[in-house]
Design an enzyme around this catalytic site. Sequence first.
Site, mmCIF file in Angstrom:
data_model
loop_
_atom_site.group_PDB
_atom_site.id
_atom_site.type_symbol
_atom_site.label_atom_id
_atom_site.label_comp_id
_atom_site.label_asym_id
_atom_site.label_seq_id
_atom_site.Cartn_x
_atom_site.Cartn_y
_atom_site.Cartn_z
ATOM 1 N N ASN A 30 36.259 -4.554 -36.408
ATOM 2 C CA ASN A 30 37.184 -4.955 -37.464
ATOM 3 C C ASN A 30 38.460 -5.525 -36.855
ATOM 4 O O ASN A 30 38.935 -5.072 -35.809
ATOM 5 C CB ASN A 30 37.461 -3.817 -38.449
ATOM 6 C CG ASN A 30 37.932 -2.527 -37.843
ATOM 7 O OD1 ASN A 30 37.603 -2.204 -36.710
ATOM 8 N ND2 ASN A 30 38.708 -1.782 -38.582
ATOM 9 N N GLU A 76 42.102 -6.433 -38.253
ATOM 10 C CA GLU A 76 43.033 -6.372 -39.384
ATOM 11 C C GLU A 76 44.150 -7.394 -39.219
ATOM 12 O O GLU A 76 44.288 -8.047 -38.173
ATOM 13 C CB GLU A 76 43.571 -4.934 -39.507
ATOM 14 C CG GLU A 76 42.440 -3.961 -39.826
ATOM 15 C CD GLU A 76 42.900 -2.530 -40.048
ATOM 16 O OE1 GLU A 76 44.083 -2.208 -39.772
ATOM 17 O OE2 GLU A 76 42.058 -1.727 -40.500
ATOM 18 N N ASN A 77 44.921 -7.522 -40.285
ATOM 19 C CA ASN A 77 45.977 -8.535 -40.298
ATOM 20 C C ASN A 77 47.180 -7.963 -41.036
ATOM 21 O O ASN A 77 47.016 -7.196 -41.999
ATOM 22 C CB ASN A 77 45.444 -9.796 -41.016
ATOM 23 C CG ASN A 77 46.334 -10.983 -40.814
ATOM 24 O OD1 ASN A 77 47.398 -11.105 -41.424
ATOM 25 N ND2 ASN A 77 45.913 -11.881 -39.954
ATOM 26 N N ALA A 78 48.383 -8.381 -40.626
ATOM 27 C CA ALA A 78 49.605 -7.929 -41.297
ATOM 28 C C ALA A 78 49.591 -8.326 -42.773
ATOM 29 O O ALA A 78 50.175 -7.641 -43.617
ATOM 30 C CB ALA A 78 50.827 -8.509 -40.593
ATOM 31 N N TYR A 138 47.429 -7.868 -45.279
ATOM 32 C CA TYR A 138 46.285 -6.944 -45.330
ATOM 33 C C TYR A 138 44.952 -7.538 -45.799
ATOM 34 O O TYR A 138 43.913 -7.284 -45.183
ATOM 35 C CB TYR A 138 46.613 -5.726 -46.195
ATOM 36 C CG TYR A 138 47.663 -4.792 -45.630
ATOM 37 C CD1 TYR A 138 48.239 -4.968 -44.372
ATOM 38 C CD2 TYR A 138 48.085 -3.694 -46.384
ATOM 39 C CE1 TYR A 138 49.203 -4.103 -43.888
ATOM 40 C CE2 TYR A 138 49.051 -2.821 -45.902
ATOM 41 C CZ TYR A 138 49.612 -3.027 -44.647
ATOM 42 O OH TYR A 138 50.559 -2.161 -44.177
ATOM 43 N N CYS A 148 36.035 -7.215 -41.581
ATOM 44 C CA CYS A 148 35.229 -6.050 -41.202
ATOM 45 C C CYS A 148 34.392 -6.326 -39.944
ATOM 46 O O CYS A 148 34.092 -7.477 -39.610
ATOM 47 C CB CYS A 148 34.274 -5.684 -42.329
ATOM 48 S SG CYS A 148 35.043 -4.887 -43.747
ATOM 49 N N GLU A 160 31.243 -5.798 -39.504
ATOM 50 C CA GLU A 160 29.953 -6.420 -39.817
ATOM 51 C C GLU A 160 30.102 -7.939 -39.907
ATOM 52 O O GLU A 160 29.220 -8.696 -39.481
ATOM 53 C CB GLU A 160 29.406 -5.882 -41.144
ATOM 54 C CG GLU A 160 29.085 -4.403 -41.140
ATOM 55 C CD GLU A 160 30.256 -3.521 -41.540
ATOM 56 O OE1 GLU A 160 31.416 -3.880 -41.254
ATOM 57 O OE2 GLU A 160 29.999 -2.462 -42.123
ATOM 58 N N CYS A 183 30.900 -1.888 -46.402
ATOM 59 C CA CYS A 183 31.587 -2.025 -47.698
ATOM 60 C C CYS A 183 30.766 -2.940 -48.600
ATOM 61 O O CYS A 183 29.816 -3.603 -48.152
ATOM 62 C CB CYS A 183 33.006 -2.556 -47.500
ATOM 63 S SG CYS A 183 33.075 -4.333 -47.155
ATOM 64 N N CYS A 224 30.455 -6.500 -47.401
ATOM 65 C CA CYS A 224 29.594 -6.657 -46.219
ATOM 66 C C CYS A 224 28.123 -6.480 -46.576
ATOM 67 O O CYS A 224 27.256 -7.097 -45.958
ATOM 68 C CB CYS A 224 30.013 -5.685 -45.120
ATOM 69 S SG CYS A 224 31.531 -6.239 -44.289
HETATM 70 N N1 THU Z 1 35.696 -1.421 -42.156
HETATM 71 C C1 THU Z 1 34.732 -2.104 -41.466
HETATM 72 O O1 THU Z 1 35.042 -2.880 -40.553
HETATM 73 N N2 THU Z 1 33.441 -1.888 -41.794
HETATM 74 C C2 THU Z 1 33.009 -0.962 -42.684
HETATM 75 O O2 THU Z 1 31.820 -0.810 -42.871
HETATM 76 C C3 THU Z 1 33.988 -0.158 -43.425
HETATM 77 C C4 THU Z 1 35.408 -0.546 -43.262
HETATM 78 C C5 THU Z 1 37.096 -1.614 -41.762
HETATM 79 C C6 THU Z 1 37.938 -2.455 -42.670
HETATM 80 C C7 THU Z 1 39.332 -1.971 -42.318
HETATM 81 O O3 THU Z 1 39.785 -2.673 -41.162
HETATM 82 C C8 THU Z 1 39.131 -0.514 -41.938
HETATM 83 O O4 THU Z 1 37.745 -0.368 -41.668
HETATM 84 C C9 THU Z 1 39.540 0.454 -43.020
HETATM 85 O O5 THU Z 1 38.963 0.130 -44.230
#
Ligand code: THU
Length: 147
Positions: free
Chosen positions: A52, A54-56, A58, A63, A65, A96, A99
Amino acid sequence: MNLFVDEAEQALAQRLWAQALAVQALAHAPYSRFHVGAALVDDQGHTHAGCNVENAAYPEGVCAEAGAISAMVVAGGRRIQGILVVGTGAQWVTPCGGCRQKIREFAAPHTPVWVANADRIQARLTLEALLPHSFGPDHLSPPKDTA
Ligand code: THU
């Protein structure tokens, strides 16, 4: 619950687990601090991994996947034969909703989706179990004789 259908699948899942764990450590997750890794095997037997990012801003976060799927596509792979997600803690970290749909684009209903943590592979699910009655490419490509 059976985690693997046979020894070959067990070896594959363990290979994916090791790769997902390796990239989980590279996750850019300063906001959630929830590190996720994913690894998949494509139709040519090649594996691809993602974490994963992330970014400022949000909602722009991506993810694990999605990263693994992008890596597969740029490498020329077009089908997911199996995918494994590594999260943190005892609770299963399943893909999620978004995904699940991204996996759906490249996988079959019976395609295995393993969930794991650092200690063990926890479960073997399928895409169909995670995303029943799904919408997919076949809806947009009717057979020519009925179009
Ligand atoms: N996240 C994933 O990368 N994959 C998943 O299957 C569940 C959630 C990440 C997204 C975010 O960066 C962090 O987990 C919290 O939700």
